[in-house]
Scaffold this motif. Sequence first.
Motif, mmCIF file in Angstrom:
data_model
loop_
_atom_site.group_PDB
_atom_site.id
_atom_site.type_symbol
_atom_site.label_atom_id
_atom_site.label_comp_id
_atom_site.label_asym_id
_atom_site.label_seq_id
_atom_site.Cartn_x
_atom_site.Cartn_y
_atom_site.Cartn_z
ATOM 1 N N THR A 194 1.021 -0.997 -0.049
ATOM 2 C CA THR A 194 0.152 0.116 -0.329
ATOM 3 C C THR A 194 0.702 1.485 0.166
ATOM 4 O O THR A 194 0.616 1.944 -0.651
ATOM 5 C CB THR A 194 -1.063 -0.200 1.010
ATOM 6 O OG1 THR A 194 -1.919 -1.245 1.243
ATOM 7 C CG2 THR A 194 -2.011 0.839 1.642
ATOM 8 N N ASN A 215 -8.473 -0.164 -4.235
ATOM 9 C CA ASN A 215 -8.188 -1.019 -2.847
ATOM 10 C C ASN A 215 -8.988 -1.926 -3.365
ATOM 11 O O ASN A 215 -9.933 -2.920 -3.046
ATOM 12 C CB ASN A 215 -8.687 -0.695 -1.922
ATOM 13 C CG ASN A 215 -8.065 -1.366 -0.451
ATOM 14 O OD1 ASN A 215 -7.140 -1.414 -1.004
ATOM 15 N ND2 ASN A 215 -9.101 -1.074 0.519
ATOM 16 N N THR A 218 -9.848 -6.373 0.471
ATOM 17 C CA THR A 218 -11.192 -5.929 0.300
ATOM 18 C C THR A 218 -11.316 -7.080 1.621
ATOM 19 O O THR A 218 -12.183 -7.328 2.267
ATOM 20 C CB THR A 218 -12.333 -6.222 -0.706
ATOM 21 O OG1 THR A 218 -12.040 -8.012 -0.831
ATOM 22 C CG2 THR A 218 -12.634 -5.048 -2.116
ATOM 23 N N ASN A 224 -9.850 -0.562 3.713
ATOM 24 C CA ASN A 224 -9.993 0.867 3.057
ATOM 25 C C ASN A 224 -9.584 2.276 3.338
ATOM 26 O O ASN A 224 -9.199 3.664 3.389
ATOM 27 C CB ASN A 224 -11.594 0.631 3.207
ATOM 28 C CG ASN A 224 -11.786 -0.101 1.769
ATOM 29 O OD1 ASN A 224 -11.329 0.077 1.295
ATOM 30 N ND2 ASN A 224 -13.231 -0.375 2.411
ATOM 31 N N GLN A 228 -7.220 5.216 2.034
ATOM 32 C CA GLN A 228 -7.824 6.338 2.080
ATOM 33 C C GLN A 228 -7.435 7.358 2.217
ATOM 34 O O GLN A 228 -6.930 8.917 2.130
ATOM 35 C CB GLN A 228 -9.314 6.764 2.761
ATOM 36 C CG GLN A 228 -9.993 7.319 2.209
ATOM 37 C CD GLN A 228 -10.715 8.036 0.809
ATOM 38 O OE1 GLN A 228 -10.990 7.399 0.695
ATOM 39 N NE2 GLN A 228 -9.978 8.676 0.352
ATOM 40 N N SER A 240 -13.230 1.914 -4.133
ATOM 41 C CA SER A 240 -13.182 0.955 -3.328
ATOM 42 C C SER A 240 -14.652 0.536 -2.466
ATOM 43 O O SER A 240 -15.571 0.675 -3.520
ATOM 44 C CB SER A 240 -12.712 1.154 -1.722
ATOM 45 O OG SER A 240 -13.199 2.487 -0.799
ATOM 46 N N GLN A 243 -15.419 -4.040 2.603
ATOM 47 C CA GLN A 243 -14.370 -5.113 3.476
ATOM 48 C C GLN A 243 -15.064 -6.474 2.723
ATOM 49 O O GLN A 243 -16.956 -6.363 2.816
ATOM 50 C CB GLN A 243 -14.144 -4.957 4.647
ATOM 51 C CG GLN A 243 -14.079 -6.008 4.566
ATOM 52 C CD GLN A 243 -13.154 -6.327 6.372
ATOM 53 O OE1 GLN A 243 -13.660 -5.677 7.189
ATOM 54 N NE2 GLN A 243 -12.134 -7.402 6.980
ATOM 55 N N VAL A 250 -13.298 -4.094 -7.816
ATOM 56 C CA VAL A 250 -13.155 -2.945 -7.630
ATOM 57 C C VAL A 250 -12.335 -2.299 -8.692
ATOM 58 O O VAL A 250 -12.223 -1.508 -9.033
ATOM 59 C CB VAL A 250 -12.128 -2.826 -5.953
ATOM 60 C CG1 VAL A 250 -11.573 -1.620 -6.048
ATOM 61 C CG2 VAL A 250 -12.684 -3.480 -5.009
#
Length: 377
Positions: A194, A215, A218, A224, A228, A240, A243, A250
């Motif tokens: 990330t 993203n 999930t 997220n 973010q 996104s 979850q 996505v």
Amino acid sequence: MFDGLKDKLSGFREDVEENAEVEENAEVEEPAESDEPEGDEPVADESAAAESPEADHVAESDADAAETAASGGSDDADDDNEPSTFQRAKAFATGRIIIEEEDLEQPLWDLEMALLESDVEMSVAERILETVREKMLGESRKQVETTGELVESALHDALLDVIAVGQFDFEERIAEADKPVTIVFTGVNGVGKTTSIAKLSEWLADRGYSSVMANGDTYRAGANEQIQEHADRLDRELISHDQGGDPAAVIYDGVEYAEANDIDVVLGDTAGRLHTSDDLMAQLEKIDRVVDPDMTLFVDEAVAGQDAVNRAKEFNDAAEIDGAILTKADADSSGGAAISVAYVTGKPILFLGTGQGYDDLTLFEPEELVESLLGED
Ligand SMILES: Nc1nc2c(ncn2[C@@H]2O[C@H](COP(=O)(O)OP(=O)(O)OP(=O)(O)O)[C@@H](O)[C@H]2O)c(=O)[nH]1
Ligand SMILES: [Mg+2]
């Protein structure tokens, strides 16, 4: 960065130089030195020195050289394994340096141990040794002035040979590809996927390319929110889903967003996974099928050394990668992963992560890395 490995490589250079120097000294024993004997030197040594050949009275054949050396008659008999005076003279005349195979044996062994200790993968270490041996002993080697230069040039070529495997110009690839370019990031948990996406988004922006983050993680709670935060700080759009959603969907939405908004690059995150996790690996296959990304980049941490090398290979076997990003190089002294990943996977390392800031992403330049590994500083 990679300081441990740097030290070990310079150790090899010193070893070979020392071996060559010992021989040099043993051969050119100046009679002048025996003018003032240092007391405890045996008399036999003095006579040996007196009879030793001058550098410009070079013997004309191996046999002559052996005879001359033997006529020294010293009990020390440490002349026995020297390269012949003839060979040395010939090398001198042609401006080349003669390194005997046996001079290299111990330093090469030590180098192999040093590489393995530095987490260089076995097949990579072997390949490096093979090239060094070939460059230092073979006929094709370059013209150099000193043993140090010969070692350096051999190590340079040997390292570059393994490090630069599969290398391509990432920026050029982005520039030339149809837009949007979709890049998916894979790897195990917590290695810096990330963070690398955020950094790469910044790297692209610095070069005039817009990007959107999607993203595809999930799976992990809080994923997220984490990405973010990066998107907000960098002022990028993030696509996104909730979850538990479908990662392929996505990233697909990310591509649609990019197409509709003229965005150059889609950066698709994924959840950390082991290559042995069937469910999660099936997700990657689905992303491949649904999105057909332009590039899949494998992310791992340089500090993981041999583990990172093994994982790169396993991921590449399970879901083919186009290149790798090695993070946390700032904390890595061994350099083993940086040297091994490309050779083992056949896919290049494209970036190094060198810290926690958004600017801490460096384009991987094999030549630069080799120079810094062999540099003095
Ligand atoms: N020192 C250093 N730390 C880094 C680097 N890259 C990432 N990190 C740190 O590594 C930690 C994990 O980074 P993430 O980006 O969350 O890793 P991830 O692979 O997305 O993790 P999961 O989503 O849980 O699989 C964070 O604390 C980052 O700041 C780097 O190049 N150098
Ligand atoms: Mg993550």
